[in-house]
Scaffold this motif. Sequence first.
Motif, PDB file in Angstrom:
ATOM      1  N   LEU A 243      -2.017  11.838  -1.292  1.00 49.97           N
ATOM      2  CA  LEU A 243      -2.355  12.660  -2.445  1.00 49.97           C
ATOM      3  C   LEU A 243      -3.866  12.812  -2.462  1.00 49.97           C
ATOM      4  O   LEU A 243      -4.600  11.826  -2.584  1.00 49.97           O
ATOM      5  CB  LEU A 243      -1.872  12.017  -3.745  1.00 49.97           C
ATOM      6  N   ARG A 244      -4.340  14.031  -2.333  1.00 51.12           N
ATOM      7  CA  ARG A 244      -5.773  14.305  -2.317  1.00 51.12           C
ATOM      8  C   ARG A 244      -6.177  14.848  -3.685  1.00 51.12           C
ATOM      9  O   ARG A 244      -5.790  15.959  -4.063  1.00 51.12           O
ATOM     10  CB  ARG A 244      -6.153  15.292  -1.221  1.00 51.12           C
ATOM     11  N   TYR A 245      -6.912  14.047  -4.421  1.00 47.99           N
ATOM     12  CA  TYR A 245      -7.407  14.483  -5.724  1.00 47.99           C
ATOM     13  C   TYR A 245      -8.622  15.374  -5.491  1.00 47.99           C
ATOM     14  O   TYR A 245      -9.606  14.965  -4.854  1.00 47.99           O
ATOM     15  CB  TYR A 245      -7.773  13.269  -6.577  1.00 47.99           C
ATOM     16  N   VAL A 251      -4.371  18.311  -7.581  1.00 47.67           N
ATOM     17  CA  VAL A 251      -3.949  17.311  -6.601  1.00 47.67           C
ATOM     18  C   VAL A 251      -3.191  18.015  -5.490  1.00 47.67           C
ATOM     19  O   VAL A 251      -2.296  18.829  -5.751  1.00 47.67           O
ATOM     20  CB  VAL A 251      -3.056  16.220  -7.241  1.00 47.67           C
ATOM     21  N   PHE A 414       0.109  10.587 -13.459  1.00 47.08           N
ATOM     22  CA  PHE A 414      -1.182  11.233 -13.666  1.00 47.08           C
ATOM     23  C   PHE A 414      -1.186  11.784 -15.095  1.00 47.08           C
ATOM     24  O   PHE A 414      -0.321  12.588 -15.450  1.00 47.08           O
ATOM     25  CB  PHE A 414      -1.376  12.394 -12.688  1.00 47.08           C
ATOM     26  N   TYR A 467      -3.083   7.067 -12.931  1.00 45.26           N
ATOM     27  CA  TYR A 467      -4.300   7.799 -12.597  1.00 45.26           C
ATOM     28  C   TYR A 467      -4.675   8.644 -13.808  1.00 45.26           C
ATOM     29  O   TYR A 467      -3.948   9.561 -14.201  1.00 45.26           O
ATOM     30  CB  TYR A 467      -4.096   8.678 -11.365  1.00 45.26           C
ATOM     31  N   TYR A 469      -6.626  11.439 -15.291  1.00 51.88           N
ATOM     32  CA  TYR A 469      -7.240  12.636 -14.715  1.00 51.88           C
ATOM     33  C   TYR A 469      -7.359  13.701 -15.788  1.00 51.88           C
ATOM     34  O   TYR A 469      -7.111  13.474 -16.965  1.00 51.88           O
ATOM     35  CB  TYR A 469      -6.448  13.110 -13.499  1.00 51.88           C
TER      36      TYR A 469
END
Length: 522
Positions: A243-245, A251, A414, A467, A469
């Motif tokens: 998972l690339r934030y 995301v 999230f 997370y 966010y």
Amino acid sequence: MSEQPTYRLDVSTCIAPLVQSWAAWWMTVAPVPASLHVRNYQLPLLKTYLLNPDFHARHVGIPASRASEVKELVQKTQQAQAERIRLAEALESFQRLLLEEAKGQSMEPFYAKLPEPLRGRVELLYDYHGRPSLRVLEGMMYRGPCHQRELQSLRLLRLESDAGRPDLLTTPVLSEPGQLEWQVPFEDKRLDALFALDLEPRPLGFIQELLGPAAANGTELLPLLTETPARPYTPWEGPGPRLRYLGHACVLIEWKGTTVLVDPVLSATPTSGGLPRLGFQDLPPRIDYVLITHSHYDHLSIETLLRLRHRIGQLVLPRSSGLLVGDYSPKLLARSLGFERVLEPELYESLPLPDGEIVIAPFLGEHGDIGHAKSAYVVRMGEQRVLFAADSLGVDETLYRHMRKDLGPIQTVFMNTEVEGSPLTWTIEVLFPKKRDRKLEESRRCRGSNAAEALRMLEQLGATRLYNYAMGLEPWFTQIMGPPASPEEPRMKESERLLTAARARGLRAERLHGHQDLFLAE
């Protein structure tokens, strides 16, 4: 013979979609909200500015020295958007008439009283309590005179700093030296050829021919381009998902050759530097699903969606009811933006992934008790489940108990902690009647969960990771949300309370900021 040089879009090149000099978002593109916005917000704001440009320059974001351009914009707006202004006036007057005269008797006589702009484009209704309203036949509006493609354009510019872009809501975008304006409808397929230049270089002649008169002056075009090859995208092969934030609520999920992008709002890289980020050039050449949670501009960015349109397999949007004038259809909006593969699934519908699925999940709160379209998403990858709750308000913990029972334990969540929230009518004041009980409205905020609500949500879901966010911390959200929050602001203090309490309960809890790679296999 030497090879002809080829060019891509430079990482600092920003391409902003505009509607007659205003940033493109749902309130300036969808026909009915756009009509109300231009009559009840844009024109009053600019006319007030013109009464005293020196005094209002800071709020509107335009120096007094450019007041003559604002005056010209007002005149052009009144002329070019006369049909929209008439529609807004008709909506306002007729809704007032309904409230005064429709008391439960048949609606049939009221059709004869419809103003011309509404005739044949609305249905008159009561709810079960006998309260009157009208339902806009929105699909027809996109075929009518209030969907004005000819007002749409793209502004190409070099981004000097994250704070350099004008405020999204209050500032019309006047032209500046070194910028190019391409007068083109957003649905035009030529946009895909332009945005393909993020990854694929082409000769200068091709780019000039594509942009036409907008690029006649090559000296203004070349600074927006680069001969540097794009960094190749390396697909993630595991173990487990990556998972690339990418900032705020965006995301990128990579899992078994499939890519899913949630709430994409991306930024060019300023020439002056700034917080490191991944941009358009760093995303996969193919994005299988893009998921949008709701229409607030920090989650649904027309600018980002248009730039990625040619890469997107399926665009997944929340479903509207169409029963409120402002509950526009995101699907119809997307179609008007040139998207052909658009999904608007129902709650708990499932979309397939390799050894997994995307499930449409409930999303309470955040809209001040107004029924506008919104969806959360549960993404299952093998036995791992991730909830993208966006700005959900955890006011009813039983809902999350049901979700766990229905879908299984959701290990990763999230979510944000915007505990104050903006006023009910933030960005959408023009949709409301002028006379209403504002004292009652004071308690209705567009807020997310506080720490106590979030902890109950996490417990009911069986979460082990949190997370935090969507906190507006990245500097490229200044245009949308103002400067990043300081540690003393309520949302940041609440974030600290939540993280501390979650860690005390044994959860892995982190507040996200900038670009980070997250691995659920760890």
